[in-house]
Design an enzyme around this catalytic site. Structure first.
Site, PDB file in Angstrom:
ATOM      1  N   ASN A 135       9.358   8.545   4.420  1.00 43.11           N
ATOM      2  CA  ASN A 135       8.244   9.130   4.000  1.00 43.11           C
ATOM      3  C   ASN A 135       7.376   9.713   5.312  1.00 43.11           C
ATOM      4  O   ASN A 135       7.355   8.951   6.185  1.00 43.11           O
ATOM      5  CB  ASN A 135       7.478   8.505   3.189  1.00 43.11           C
ATOM      6  CG  ASN A 135       6.229   7.603   3.819  1.00 43.11           C
ATOM      7  OD1 ASN A 135       5.201   7.988   4.188  1.00 43.11           O
ATOM      8  ND2 ASN A 135       6.677   6.237   4.007  1.00 43.11           N
ATOM      9  N   GLY A 176       9.243  -5.401   3.633  1.00 45.31           N
ATOM     10  CA  GLY A 176      10.406  -4.672   4.267  1.00 45.31           C
ATOM     11  C   GLY A 176      11.922  -4.896   3.183  1.00 45.31           C
ATOM     12  O   GLY A 176      12.623  -5.653   3.438  1.00 45.31           O
ATOM     13  N   SER A 234       0.727  -1.247  -0.082  1.00 44.74           N
ATOM     14  CA  SER A 234      -0.090  -0.016  -0.046  1.00 44.74           C
ATOM     15  C   SER A 234       0.902   1.175   0.121  1.00 44.74           C
ATOM     16  O   SER A 234       1.813   1.156   0.564  1.00 44.74           O
ATOM     17  CB  SER A 234      -0.739  -0.075   1.217  1.00 44.74           C
ATOM     18  OG  SER A 234      -1.645   1.129   1.296  1.00 44.74           O
ATOM     19  N   CYS A 261       0.507   2.909  10.709  1.00 43.63           N
ATOM     20  CA  CYS A 261       1.152   4.019  10.185  1.00 43.63           C
ATOM     21  C   CYS A 261       1.872   4.922  11.119  1.00 43.63           C
ATOM     22  O   CYS A 261       1.234   5.601  12.027  1.00 43.63           O
ATOM     23  CB  CYS A 261      -0.158   4.939   9.349  1.00 43.63           C
ATOM     24  SG  CYS A 261       0.565   6.381   8.761  1.00 43.63           S
ATOM     25  N   ASN A 263      -6.241  -0.779   2.098  1.00 42.02           N
ATOM     26  CA  ASN A 263      -5.447  -0.763   3.205  1.00 42.02           C
ATOM     27  C   ASN A 263      -6.293   0.483   4.008  1.00 42.02           C
ATOM     28  O   ASN A 263      -6.734   1.427   3.374  1.00 42.02           O
ATOM     29  CB  ASN A 263      -4.117  -0.029   2.722  1.00 42.02           C
ATOM     30  CG  ASN A 263      -3.269   0.141   3.929  1.00 42.02           C
ATOM     31  OD1 ASN A 263      -3.494   1.170   4.719  1.00 42.02           O
ATOM     32  ND2 ASN A 263      -2.215  -0.774   4.523  1.00 42.02           N
TER      33      ASN A 263
HETATM   34  C1  SIN Z   1       1.500   7.457   5.269  1.00 40.54           C
HETATM   35  O1  SIN Z   1       0.811   7.726   4.527  1.00 40.54           O
HETATM   36  O2  SIN Z   1       2.025   8.398   5.969  1.00 40.54           O
HETATM   37  C2  SIN Z   1       2.300   6.168   5.209  1.00 40.54           C
HETATM   38  C3  SIN Z   1       1.308   5.129   5.347  1.00 40.54           C
HETATM   39  C4  SIN Z   1       1.852   4.254   6.469  1.00 40.54           C
HETATM   40  O3  SIN Z   1       2.697   4.020   6.644  1.00 40.54           O
HETATM   41  O4  SIN Z   1       1.026   3.085   6.889  1.00 40.54           O
END
Ligand code: SIN
Length: 306
Positions: free
Chosen positions: A69, A243, A21, A130, A99
């Site tokens: 991220n 991973g 996802s 997340c 997800n």
């Molecule tokens: C995000 O949108 O910040 C990442 C999603 C995640 O790590 O589950």
């Protein structure tokens, strides 16, 4: 012929390679590169009940052998998905999974209840991991009580296959995998990203607007592999390894450690066809080694004869 299919209960996946996802959009972004239906499944970008703008920019930075991220679950919400995305993704001849995310337990329940009605979505990945949102996400998935509550409540309303995506940002991920199994999850997927940060020494400021973000890519692979190995020994439901899987050899390590399937994430940003290369590589490896079914190598390192 080598059989590389796998099942979560009675849900069949033609290959054990899925896309993670948030790294594969809604699939259509990859239509120009290959036939997405070749994949065992695609896990669409994380969805929430209401639209979310995500975190302020900058929210991505490259780090040695990895990527941080902090997207913050940007998406246009369920209503938009139902009207504009669902008709398109329904055309794929593979499993299309969602997800699902929420800021509160009630958000997760409402989302799961509505998605249960979408005929062409055979499973959801419950994201309690997340690291980039203030409410929900990892906050649920790093506390055994809240993890148990959200899994139990979603399980009560969601009748199809439920995969729980686990956070590595805990002392013992096995505890959370066992809770998922006890509360009726059909599979677990791990790991989500590892909480990290990076600082720009020129500006003397963090690279990410949120200071911290989720680390993915080759840098996390040994940690992910260790956790998959530990979890696979502790639960009887399928384990989906995620991973830093960049190539066939990386994917094979996860199968040998006990994963029944893998998700390809960061690798798709570098090579959009990474997942296809890995499917081909798995078939070739198994053929060369004389195996007829990928199940023969799942958890191979734990078999008593080695
Ligand atoms: C995000 O949108 O910040 C990442 C999603 C995640 O790590 O589950």
């Amino acid at each position: 012929m080598v059989n590389i299919g796998f099942n979560i209960g009675d849900l069949h996946f033609k290959t054990p390679v899925l896309t993670a996802s948030g790294t594969f959009g809604y699939g259509s972004e990859f239509d120009d590169f290959f036939d997405v239906s070749i994949l065992g499944g695609i896990i669409l970008k994380g969805i929430t009940l209401e639209p979310r703008e995500g975190n302020p920019y900058p929210r991505m930075v490259e780090t040695p052998s990895g990527m941080l991220n902090s997207v913050g679950l940007q998406n246009k919400g369920l209503e938009y998905f139902e009207k504009d995305i669902y008709p398109q993704v329904s055309a794929y001849n593979t499993n299309v999974l969602l997800n699902i995310n929420g800021s509160t337990v009630d958000d997760y329940i409402a989302l799961a209840y509505r998605i249960n009605k979408l005929e062409k979505i055979p499973a959801v990945e419950l994201n309690i991991s997340c690291p980039n949102v203030k409410m929900g996400g990892m906050a649920f998935g790093t506390n055994t009580e809240t993890a148990r509550t959200v899994i139990k409540k979603v399980r009560a309303v969601y009748k199809k296959k439920l995969i729980v995506k686990l956070s590595p940002n805990v002392t013992d991920i096995v505890d959370f995998a066992c809770i998922a199994q006890e509360e009726g999850a059909d599979a677990v997927s791990l790991i989500n990203t590892i909480l990290g940060m990076a600082i720009d020494t020129k500006s003397m400021k963090p690279f990410l607007s949120t200071i911290t973000g989720g680390l993915s890519g080759p840098a996390v692979k040994p940690a992910a592999l260790r956790m998959v190995w530990q979890v696979a020994k502790a639960v009887s439901i399928p384990v989906i390894g995620i991973g830093g899987i960049m190539n066939t050899s990386d994917a094979l390590e996860f199968f040998l450690a006990g994963a029944s399937a893998v998700q390809i994430g960061t690798a798709s940003f570098i090579d959009p066809k990474a997942s296809v290369r890995i499917i081909e590589g798995l078939e070739q490896y198994l053929g060369e080694k004389g195996f007829s079914n990928i199940k023969e190598i799942v958890g191979y390192i734990n078999k008593p004869n080695i």
